[in-house]
Design an enzyme around this catalytic site. Sequence first.
Site, mmCIF file in Angstrom:
data_model
loop_
_atom_site.group_PDB
_atom_site.id
_atom_site.type_symbol
_atom_site.label_atom_id
_atom_site.label_comp_id
_atom_site.label_asym_id
_atom_site.label_seq_id
_atom_site.Cartn_x
_atom_site.Cartn_y
_atom_site.Cartn_z
ATOM 1 N N CYS A 120 100.592 9.058 9.462
ATOM 2 C CA CYS A 120 100.660 10.158 10.426
ATOM 3 C C CYS A 120 99.598 9.913 11.481
ATOM 4 O O CYS A 120 98.667 9.147 11.252
ATOM 5 C CB CYS A 120 100.421 11.501 9.737
ATOM 6 N N CYS A 122 98.000 12.656 13.112
ATOM 7 C CA CYS A 122 97.195 13.849 13.412
ATOM 8 C C CYS A 122 95.705 13.696 13.110
ATOM 9 O O CYS A 122 94.882 14.302 13.775
ATOM 10 C CB CYS A 122 97.764 15.078 12.726
ATOM 11 N N CYS A 130 100.735 15.380 15.475
ATOM 12 C CA CYS A 130 101.239 14.256 14.687
ATOM 13 C C CYS A 130 101.987 13.227 15.517
ATOM 14 O O CYS A 130 102.615 12.316 14.967
ATOM 15 C CB CYS A 130 102.141 14.773 13.564
ATOM 16 N N LYS A 195 109.169 19.014 4.805
ATOM 17 C CA LYS A 195 107.792 19.464 4.990
ATOM 18 C C LYS A 195 107.798 20.670 5.910
ATOM 19 O O LYS A 195 108.270 20.594 7.040
ATOM 20 C CB LYS A 195 106.945 18.333 5.591
ATOM 21 N N ARG A 205 93.121 20.720 6.605
ATOM 22 C CA ARG A 205 92.778 20.419 7.999
ATOM 23 C C ARG A 205 91.270 20.373 8.192
ATOM 24 O O ARG A 205 90.772 19.672 9.064
ATOM 25 C CB ARG A 205 93.481 21.390 8.936
ATOM 26 N N ARG A 217 102.384 23.323 14.644
ATOM 27 C CA ARG A 217 103.294 22.239 14.299
ATOM 28 C C ARG A 217 104.749 22.710 14.108
ATOM 29 O O ARG A 217 105.561 22.017 13.530
ATOM 30 C CB ARG A 217 102.831 21.565 13.015
ATOM 31 N N GLU A 233 117.549 17.379 5.818
ATOM 32 C CA GLU A 233 116.414 16.494 6.085
ATOM 33 C C GLU A 233 116.318 15.394 5.017
ATOM 34 O O GLU A 233 116.080 14.226 5.332
ATOM 35 C CB GLU A 233 115.092 17.292 6.081
ATOM 36 N N LYS A 248 107.251 19.765 0.370
ATOM 37 C CA LYS A 248 105.869 20.159 0.632
ATOM 38 C C LYS A 248 105.822 21.408 1.485
ATOM 39 O O LYS A 248 106.513 21.431 2.502
ATOM 40 C CB LYS A 248 105.170 19.004 1.348
ATOM 41 N N SER A 274 96.694 21.735 -0.327
ATOM 42 C CA SER A 274 95.302 22.189 -0.361
ATOM 43 C C SER A 274 95.164 23.697 -0.574
ATOM 44 O O SER A 274 94.343 24.138 -1.393
ATOM 45 C CB SER A 274 94.602 21.764 0.929
ATOM 46 N N TYR A 313 95.369 17.762 -5.894
ATOM 47 C CA TYR A 313 93.911 17.668 -5.928
ATOM 48 C C TYR A 313 93.376 17.978 -7.319
ATOM 49 O O TYR A 313 92.208 17.748 -7.601
ATOM 50 C CB TYR A 313 93.311 18.610 -4.876
HETATM 51 C C1 PBG Z 1 99.354 15.184 7.890
HETATM 52 C C2 PBG Z 1 99.323 15.892 6.594
HETATM 53 C C3 PBG Z 1 99.005 17.235 6.321
HETATM 54 C C4 PBG Z 1 98.995 17.354 4.924
HETATM 55 C C5 PBG Z 1 99.336 16.119 4.409
HETATM 56 N N1 PBG Z 1 99.558 15.238 5.465
HETATM 57 C C6 PBG Z 1 98.582 18.339 7.178
HETATM 58 C C7 PBG Z 1 99.450 18.928 8.183
HETATM 59 O O1 PBG Z 1 100.638 18.644 8.313
HETATM 60 O O2 PBG Z 1 98.888 19.712 8.953
HETATM 61 C C8 PBG Z 1 98.662 18.611 4.166
HETATM 62 C C9 PBG Z 1 98.150 18.404 2.798
HETATM 63 C C10 PBG Z 1 97.505 19.580 2.177
HETATM 64 O O3 PBG Z 1 97.412 20.701 2.732
HETATM 65 O O4 PBG Z 1 97.035 19.387 1.048
HETATM 66 N N2 PBG Z 1 100.377 15.469 8.735
#
Ligand code: PBG
Length: 324
Positions: A120, A122, A130, A195, A205, A217, A233, A248, A274, A313
């Site tokens: 990615c 970002c 991204c 996603k 972030r 996003r 998708e 996700k 997260s 995590y």
């Molecule tokens: C990058 C990405 C993100 C996450 C994984 N890859 C963040 C986003 O899309 O803003 C999130 C992972 C998480 O919150 O644990 N694009």
Amino acid sequence: MYFPYARPRRLRSSETIRRMVRETTLSPDNFIYPLFVTHGKGVKKEIGSMPGNYQQSIDNLVKDCEETYSLGIPAVILFGIPEHKDELGSEAYSDRGIVQNAIKAIKDKTPDLVVITDVCLCEYTSHGHCGVIRNGEVHNDETLALLAKEALSHAMAGADMVAPSDMMDGRVGAIREALDEGGYENIPIMAYSAKYASGFYGPFREAAESTPQFGDRRSYQMDPPNSREALREVALDIEEGADIVMVKPALSYLDIITQVKQEFDLPVAAYNVSGEFSMVKAAAKLGWIDGDRVMMEILMSMRRAGADMILTYHAKEAAMLLNK
Ligand code: PBG
């Protein structure tokens, strides 16, 4: 057969019987551990909102990977924090980028650990989006070439698998083509297929320093109310060459995991993101829940929904409990 003949409690009467009729399993084999790598030496900076998770320099990251593998966890996924960010996210596809260097160092010490890379832009762009910005918008097609370049540079550095998370249309196909042309036809793609534009990414972030500097996003990540679109998708990513498909976030999207699992025959990954992690940690710290117990219940729910693998995590702490 009705009560009093039917008594489901009979099969719950002891732990041994419960073990015999348990329908779902959870093992360290199911986990993929996310790691954040940063420049410098001896760096191990805890992420405030994600206790037990760190931004680490390569020396410490390598040690963490050894520990991860020794707990029976087969894979890690790497996120890079570059030294400099720019409009085009150039450290993302530099031969000497932070992730590229980290891959080499890890594969040197723990060659059997599967190293997956998040593909990615970002984390690497000054604007935090991204993709490439044109007229204030994230330009899909111009971004594809950069993502393909990034994936290829990860493969060249020794990555075992690449995982595009940007949600640009056509990126799986573009990456597959670049990998094949580069002679990496055996490197699998784990696509972040469904996603969603989610509030649950907040702590990440902070960890990856990838908050968008304007807007959000929602023009590329999925709208949370949609589930049929998730299947579309996933179908598109499979047609473009995905080997593993991901949903996700996971916890608020267990229904999507189940539908994807039922509809398609590829392995399904779920990203226990997260915010899901931080909520458990925060509530446990306040003494409001039993953190370990809730963690295991959440991870098991993702497996029960149909996830073959879970990016989490919690991977190390859960593996420690499972190995007891
Ligand atoms: C990058 C990405 C993100 C996450 C994984 N890859 C963040 C986003 O899309 O803003 C999130 C992972 C998480 O919150 O644990 N694009």
